[in-house]
Design an enzyme around this catalytic site. Sequence first.
Site, short mmCIF file in Angstrom:
data_model
loop_
_atom_site.label_atom_id
_atom_site.label_comp_id
_atom_site.label_asym_id
_atom_site.label_seq_id
_atom_site.Cartn_x
_atom_site.Cartn_y
_atom_site.Cartn_z
N ASP A 51 0.83 -1.23 0.00
CA ASP A 51 0.00 0.00 0.00
C ASP A 51 0.85 1.27 0.00
OD1 ASP A 51 0.68 -0.30 2.72
OD2 ASP A 51 -1.36 0.05 3.48
N ASP A 185 -5.64 -0.38 5.91
CA ASP A 185 -6.45 -0.81 7.06
C ASP A 185 -7.70 0.05 7.21
OD1 ASP A 185 -4.26 -2.40 7.31
OD2 ASP A 185 -3.47 -1.42 9.10
N TYR A 235 8.92 -1.41 10.38
CA TYR A 235 7.95 -1.02 9.34
C TYR A 235 8.45 0.24 8.64
CZ TYR A 235 3.41 0.11 7.28
OH TYR A 235 2.39 0.39 6.39
C1 GLA Z 1 0.04 -2.58 8.44
C2 GLA Z 1 -0.22 -1.18 7.89
C3 GLA Z 1 -0.83 -1.24 6.49
C4 GLA Z 1 -0.01 -2.14 5.57
C5 GLA Z 1 0.29 -3.47 6.24
C6 GLA Z 1 1.24 -4.31 5.44
O1 GLA Z 1 -1.16 -3.25 8.66
O2 GLA Z 1 -1.07 -0.48 8.75
O3 GLA Z 1 -0.96 0.05 5.97
O4 GLA Z 1 1.16 -1.49 5.14
O5 GLA Z 1 0.87 -3.31 7.54
O6 GLA Z 1 0.64 -4.70 4.26
#
Ligand code: GLA
Length: 418
Positions: A51, A185, A235
């Site tokens: 995303d 999300d 992340y």
């Molecule tokens: C988390 C983030 C999302 C996405 C996922 C990995 O859930 O909140 O935005 O990047 O990780 O796909």
Amino acid sequence: MTNQNYEAGLEQPGYASMLRVWNAFTRHFETSPTLIARSPGRINLIGEHTDYNKGFVLPAAIDKQVFVAIRKREDRQLRYLAVDLEDQYQGTLGNLVRSPKLWPDYLNGVVDQFLKKGLNLTGLDIAIGGDIPSGAGLSSSAAIECATAFALNKLFLFELDRLELVRLAQAAENQFVGVNCGIMDQFASMFGVADHAIMLDCKTLKYEYVPLNLRQNAILLLDTGVKHSLASGEYNLRRQQCEEGVKALQQVYPQVESLRDVNRAMIEYNLKGMVSELIYNRCKYVVEENLRLQVGCEALRRNDLSFFGKRMFASHQGLSKLYEVSCPELDYLVELARNEPSVLGARMMGGGFGGCTINIVKKTALEEVIHNISKAYKDKFGQVPAAHVCSISEGTSLVKPPLAKQEAEPKKDGVKKK
Ligand code: GLA
């Protein structure tokens, strides 16, 4: 297809949780809430860490949700009640600061975004609660943000549309909570439709509902029980590593804005050798994941779940070996699933370093699969993974509680419901 005007019916799953939140509000604040909104957790079938790289994702809202009961106050106080945590918070509109408790940040972050938009709020009494397991990678935080944003939008009659609310909820997470997440999300929680996955193009924000005809199969989530403390740092690091790859490619292809604009040949012939193996691996994973998602969606459209399942296993392999966001517990759950003939596909889901795997499993074998995997996992890691069979539900909506139906609409100040 749109669920813009959808209002959850009383037969809605999670009705008991809703009633618990409603009653707790009434007891604690000694008055009924004006309205109550719900927003679901999400799964993601395929398309992980794509995303924020402006690629594709394929999430869906699930039948586990958060409820936010709310009422305006006449002063500028903010009083929050977390029903499941049996915890409370008090603050004021003029002084929104992060709390060591963390949970109030999701509410304050949303309040902060409304104020930043120049939309005036009064003080608020809010109670939250629900049945999304937290820390399982099912986006309970996005659900709180979406339910809060939706509730405030209705309560103050701001008339922001769903996409504006999604962006607002994401900005709350990015700016107030401090997690630099992508849009998946919040989008899934807000836009979910029963029995459909959402194929979202994170570059254009165009989306399409893909019917999820699971037929004799079920979606099974298995929770490692692991919550990695480095997860949010890792992340943000993955984001930077992808940006590094993009910068390198821009030297050859100035028009490239994100990994979305990159194809396999560019990775193999240009990027390889230009950057470290680690950056190459990160970028290769993202480009391949976008391709897997697209062929996976075609397979779903022709009801070929077995083909789709194989792409899920491949996605996990990439996440584990190239993107390196898995952990031994997730890898083991996927390995165990791979050895079960009744599991069509499995992979880690969400940000990684813990949380759940998502599995597509033949319904008739569910019990046996859960039993076998749980036993082997317990032998190795000393605990049984929590198992959740989930169905695909509607996105964010208002809920009308039965006994206080007339209370569920804004009526203070003589404001009529639209
Ligand atoms: C988390 C983030 C999302 C996405 C996922 C990995 O859930 O909140 O935005 O990047 O990780 O796909």
